[in-house]
Design a protein around this motif. Structure first.
Motif, PDB file in Angstrom:
ATOM      1  N   ILE A  98      -6.580  -6.093  33.146  1.00  0.00           N
ATOM      2  CA  ILE A  98      -6.433  -5.681  34.369  1.00  0.00           C
ATOM      3  C   ILE A  98      -5.657  -7.037  35.220  1.00  0.00           C
ATOM      4  N   LEU A  99      -6.322  -8.253  34.964  1.00  0.00           N
ATOM      5  CA  LEU A  99      -5.912  -9.552  35.486  1.00  0.00           C
ATOM      6  C   LEU A  99      -4.518  -9.868  35.100  1.00  0.00           C
ATOM      7  N   ARG A 100      -4.290  -9.689  33.853  1.00  0.00           N
ATOM      8  CA  ARG A 100      -2.926  -9.969  33.452  1.00  0.00           C
ATOM      9  C   ARG A 100      -1.741  -9.131  33.812  1.00  0.00           C
ATOM     10  N   ALA A 101      -2.227  -7.878  33.845  1.00  0.00           N
ATOM     11  CA  ALA A 101      -1.165  -6.883  34.390  1.00  0.00           C
ATOM     12  C   ALA A 101      -1.051  -7.154  35.952  1.00  0.00           C
ATOM     13  N   LEU A 102      -2.056  -7.398  36.763  1.00  0.00           N
ATOM     14  CA  LEU A 102      -1.798  -7.653  38.188  1.00  0.00           C
ATOM     15  C   LEU A 102      -0.942  -8.880  38.199  1.00  0.00           C
ATOM     16  N   ALA A 103      -0.977  -9.952  37.401  1.00  0.00           N
ATOM     17  CA  ALA A 103      -0.181 -11.177  37.519  1.00  0.00           C
ATOM     18  C   ALA A 103       1.051 -10.922  37.120  1.00  0.00           C
ATOM     19  N   ILE A 131      -1.248   0.239  35.616  1.00  0.00           N
ATOM     20  CA  ILE A 131      -2.129   0.602  34.863  1.00  0.00           C
ATOM     21  C   ILE A 131      -1.631   0.710  33.374  1.00  0.00           C
ATOM     22  N   SER A 132      -0.409   1.019  33.319  1.00  0.00           N
ATOM     23  CA  SER A 132       0.284   1.154  31.934  1.00  0.00           C
ATOM     24  C   SER A 132       0.591  -0.128  31.357  1.00  0.00           C
ATOM     25  N   ARG A 133       0.791  -1.098  32.083  1.00  0.00           N
ATOM     26  CA  ARG A 133       0.834  -2.539  31.738  1.00  0.00           C
ATOM     27  C   ARG A 133      -0.716  -3.025  31.463  1.00  0.00           C
ATOM     28  N   ALA A 134      -1.493  -2.791  32.273  1.00  0.00           N
ATOM     29  CA  ALA A 134      -3.077  -2.939  31.853  1.00  0.00           C
ATOM     30  C   ALA A 134      -3.500  -2.424  30.699  1.00  0.00           C
ATOM     31  N   ARG A 135      -3.087  -1.397  30.341  1.00  0.00           N
ATOM     32  CA  ARG A 135      -3.423  -0.631  29.210  1.00  0.00           C
ATOM     33  C   ARG A 135      -2.684  -1.433  27.917  1.00  0.00           C
ATOM     34  N   GLU A 136      -1.411  -1.951  28.184  1.00  0.00           N
ATOM     35  CA  GLU A 136      -1.026  -2.730  27.087  1.00  0.00           C
ATOM     36  C   GLU A 136      -1.749  -4.023  26.957  1.00  0.00           C
ATOM     37  N   GLU A 137      -1.915  -4.687  28.057  1.00  0.00           N
ATOM     38  CA  GLU A 137      -2.626  -5.949  27.916  1.00  0.00           C
ATOM     39  C   GLU A 137      -4.133  -5.790  27.553  1.00  0.00           C
ATOM     40  N   THR A 138      -4.755  -4.681  27.704  1.00  0.00           N
ATOM     41  CA  THR A 138      -6.204  -4.405  27.418  1.00  0.00           C
ATOM     42  C   THR A 138      -6.362  -4.286  25.903  1.00  0.00           C
TER      43      THR A 138
END
Length: 806
Positions: A716-721, A700-707
């Motif tokens: 969320i999709l880019r963070a998961l990838a 989620i920390s990476r998802a926040r960065e990508e969001t």
């Protein structure tokens, strides 16, 4: 997470700082493990007696203090059981006398020279003992004529050898009885000796198994014959530091036992390797963009450093909540395990970056991350090398590399000496071994691997495809995943806390065998008497009658000792003293005794375990809500949101319940355990919630960065990838390290290892990779409420000032 927030983590990536950091760690570990020998002292500080787990407020604790005062210390009876199924013969009785004579050939400081003085009225020394040293009393024949016991008493002083040495010696003297005669040493001293012996070798066995598994997994993950040494060294340095600090904490009064020591080692290895995987993955990512390894490490630390720090802080905070536990062993685990995680995080944020920048990108060989400027070119190779490595078969190329690696391994001392001299001469001295092999084998093979490498990015790769499939129907995926987890929770139908100290080993130990032998001919409680301390001598007769009238009590002895603080009586139970049925007798005995004299204390082995289990039940109700509140507050502060933290907490709770349900099912039908220890749910909860949130923080920390740059859905999709592979690898490593607990001969550690390992895998492959993305995609922008990310208008395109600094 931008460089502004992450700048405080980048110190170890400096050109000079890396050497300073490495030198500081080297000196610290050399002093700790060398002259100070702190890790060894940490092992010596372990206390594995059942009484070391006792809550300070328990009645058995007060009874133990009173008994020590009456007996001049804590006495542990060593009961030697002789039994023949057809009945003892005259020869067997002579064997008893001869065995006692052999056992008294060697004297031990903790063994009472006059056993009759401790045994109380009516006790007689066994004939044939040397003058002035008659520790064994008896023999006491059984009513059925098939068995007899002799007993001695050992006065403990907190040192394990005080009990272990005499018990081991006695067992050696009687290990070859006549045919048909069974002889075993049991009683409190026998149980203690077996526990001490098991825990003495536990650390070495555990560390060897865990390190071997970590090496194997790191080689698989990095596909490199060399790189695994770098994170492994950082993890082992963290392990040494944590044990050194742990010894200092033990000197402050924190209880350490074999279980907490083992769990700390597993957390250091598992969490440390996880943090290493996260940092290395980001470092590799940056090495594909930066030609300078130092700049690549600064960028990696600026991005991954805060996530590692937040993750470690969450786990540490959750572990420190254990300090409010009443069970001393559990409360002691809190700071010990927290120290382990803190040392692991410190090493991964300082020593590991220093080592990575010292060795450079070639440490990843043969899958070396390159920029276009640093990438090897086939044009640099000779025609022969191009044909052998780039255009030839992969098997032939690999075989040449393996042979060259063996040459380096055989000549490793010379290789290291040559490398050191080259560093000191600033490269003026040629590389005499690796250099020629590098030009002829390693370099050409790197060219081949570089051309075949296809790195996953934010829109390509396996986890990008997983995200796309989840995104097609997030609500359907969410409901299906929750249904699977709820089915796993069905294992709670087999919930049982019937595991006791008698069942605590995965194999038979002599003390348990002796207890079973004794129970066939004597009242089961004869080897583990229940202490009753009556304050006033005038209340002794009435107390004896009241306690003896309790169903399940066979008899109550007359005064064994008397004086301040009272008179010691000892009750013999009819049933197994370490069974749950016996634990159920403790309160009725106390009620009967308190009915005569309210100040009477009831203790002994059965009461000790009853009080520990009672305190463990209370801890399991009190601590989890505290852990949840602490973790939730940390997540709210980290993500600057409320909805996302609540969702993440909910998913890890559901994951924990599912893992525990599967665990109870496995204990019943796969492992055939009698049940679980009462503290298992608490330990599993703390580890799975803290470690489950760990992986959610990474994602989620990476998802926040990508969001910030791409919006909630793509975020969320880019963070998961980009995090899928590394988090999955981290989950496999952590599950593997916890599963290593199963190699230890302790049922509780096997159970906690299984539940946590299964829970981590469940969280890694199902909850974090499918359920959390499905919920986030369903919630959309509301996932980030009430932060600015929950308002679509607040998002700015990539490259804006906000996206660079958020």
């Amino acid at each position: 997470m931008g460089t502004v927030r992450g700048s405080s983590f980048t110190f170890a990536a400096g050109r000079r700082a890396k050497w300073i950091v490495f030198a500081i760690w080297l000196v610290a570990i050399f002093v700790a493990a060398g002259p100070a020998n702190l890790p060894a002292k940490f092992e010596d500080a372990e206390s594995n007696e059942a009484t070391s787990y006792l809550p300070g407020s328990a009645e058995s604790t007060a009874a133990l203090k009173a008994t020590k005062s009456l007996q001049g210390g804590e006495l542990a009876p060593a009961v030697v059981v002789f039994r023949r199924e057809s009945g003892l013969t005259g020869a067997d009785r002579r064997t008893i006398v001869e065995d006692v004579a052999k056992m008294t050939r060697k004297r031990f400081p903790g063994v009472l020279a006059d056993g009759a003085a401790a045994a109380g009225e009516g006790a007689r020394p066994v004939p044939g003992q040397p003058p002035g040293y008659k520790p064994f009393v008896g023999p006491v024949p059984s009513p059925d004529g098939k068995a007899a016991t002799v007993t001695s008493y050992i006065k403990g002083n907190g040192e394990g050898d005080r009990i272990l040495d005499p018990v081991k010696y006695w067992r050696e003297q009687i290990d070859e009885p006549p045919a048909g005669l069974a002889v075993k040493v049991t009683g409190g001293a026998g149980f203690s000796a077996d526990a001490i012996e098991v825990f003495e070798g536990i650390n070495g066995t555990l560390l060897l198994a865990a390190v071997s598994l970590v090496i194997f997994l790191l080689i698989l993950i990095y596909r490199s014959p060399m790189f695994f040494f770098i994170p492994l060294v950082a993890v082992l340095f963290a392990e040494t530091l944590s044990r050194s600090i742990g010894y200092g904490v033990s000197e402050l009064g924190v209880t350490i036992n074999g279980q907490s020591s083992s769990i700390m080692s597993i957390l250091v290895l598992g969490a440390g390797t996880d943090y290493a995987l996260l940092l290395v993955a980001r470092y590799r990512e940056e090495l594909h963009r930066e030609t300078d390894k130092h700049e690549a490490m600064r960028a990696a630390l600026a991005s991954a450093g805060p996530a590692i720090f937040a993750s470690a802080a969450t786990v540490i905070a959750a572990l420190l909540c254990l300090m409010v536990a009443r069970v001393n062993g559990t409360s002691g685990l809190g700071p010990i395990a927290a120290i382990g995680v803190a040392c692991a995080a410190l090493s991964m944020l300082t020593l590991l970056p220093a080592l990575l920048t010292i060795f450079g990108r070639r440490a990843f060989w043969p899958f070396v991350p390159h920029t276009p400027e640093t990438a090897p070119s086939p044009a640099q190779l000779s025609e022969r090398s191009r044909q052998r490595f780039v255009e030839g078969s992969g098997g032939g190329a690999l075989l040449r590399v393996v042979l060259a690696s063996l040459v380096v391994a055989v000549l490793l001392p010379l290789v290291l000496l040559n490398w050191l001299l080259r560093r000191l001469s600033r490269g003026h001295l040629p590389s005499l071994i690796v250099g020629p092999l590098d030009r002829a084998v390693f370099g050409p093979y790197e060219v081949r691997r570089h051309e075949l490498e296809h790195a996953a990015d934010a829109t390509h790769g396996f986890w990008a495809r997983v995200g796309e499939r989840v995104a097609r129907g997030p609500q359907r995926v969410m409901v299906g995943t929750i249904a699977v987890l709820l089915i796993c929770c069905g294992g709670f139908a087999f919930f049982s806390t019937d595991l006791t100290s008698e069942d605590g080993y995965t194999h038979e130990v002599e003390s348990v065998e002796g207890q079973h032998l004794l129970s066939k001919s004597f009242p089961s409680g004869a080897a583990a008497l229940t202490d009753v301390i009556v304050e006033s001598p005038a209340d002794v007769p009435a107390t004896r009658r009241a306690v003896a009238a309790v169903p399940g009590v066979k008899s109550v002895s007359g005064p064994v000792n008397h004086g301040p603080p009272g008179v010691l009586l000892q009750a013999t139970l009819e049933i197994e003293p370490y069974s749950t049925a016996a634990f159920g007798l403790v309160e009725p005995i106390r009620e009967a005794a308190h009915g005569v004299a309210p100040t009477t204390l009831v203790g002994g082995p059965t009461a000790v375990e009853h009080d520990v289990r009672d305190a463990a039940g209370r801890d399991s109700l009190v601590i989890p809500p505290i852990v949840l509140i602490v973790v939730l507050l940390i997540l709210i502060g980290l993500l600057r949101a409320v909805v996302a933290p609540l969702i993440l907490i909910g998913t890890v709770i559901l994951s924990f319940l599912a893992a525990l349900g599967v665990g109870f099912f496995a204990f019943e039908f796969i492992f055939d355990f009698p049940g679980a220890e009462p503290s298992l749910p608490l330990f599993a909860f703390v580890f799975l919630v803290a470690l489950g949130v760990d992986y959610n923080i990474f994602l989620i920390s990476r998802a926040r960065e990508e969001t910030i740059a791409h919006g909630s859905r793509q975020g969320i999709l880019r963070a998961l990838a980009v995090t899928g592979a590394v988090i999955t690898s981290a989950g496999v490593v952590l599950a593997g390290t916890f599963s290593v607990l199963a190699v230890l001969p302790l049922t509780f550690l096997t159970e906690i290892g299984f539940v946590v390992a299964f829970g981590v895998l469940l969280d890694t492959f199902l909850v974090r990779s499918i359920l959390v993305p499905a919920i986030a995609l369903t919630a959309g922008d509301r996932f980030w409420w009430p932060s600015a990310l929950s308002r679509p208008a607040a998002k700015e395109p990539a490259g804006s000032s906000r996206s660079r600094t958020a």
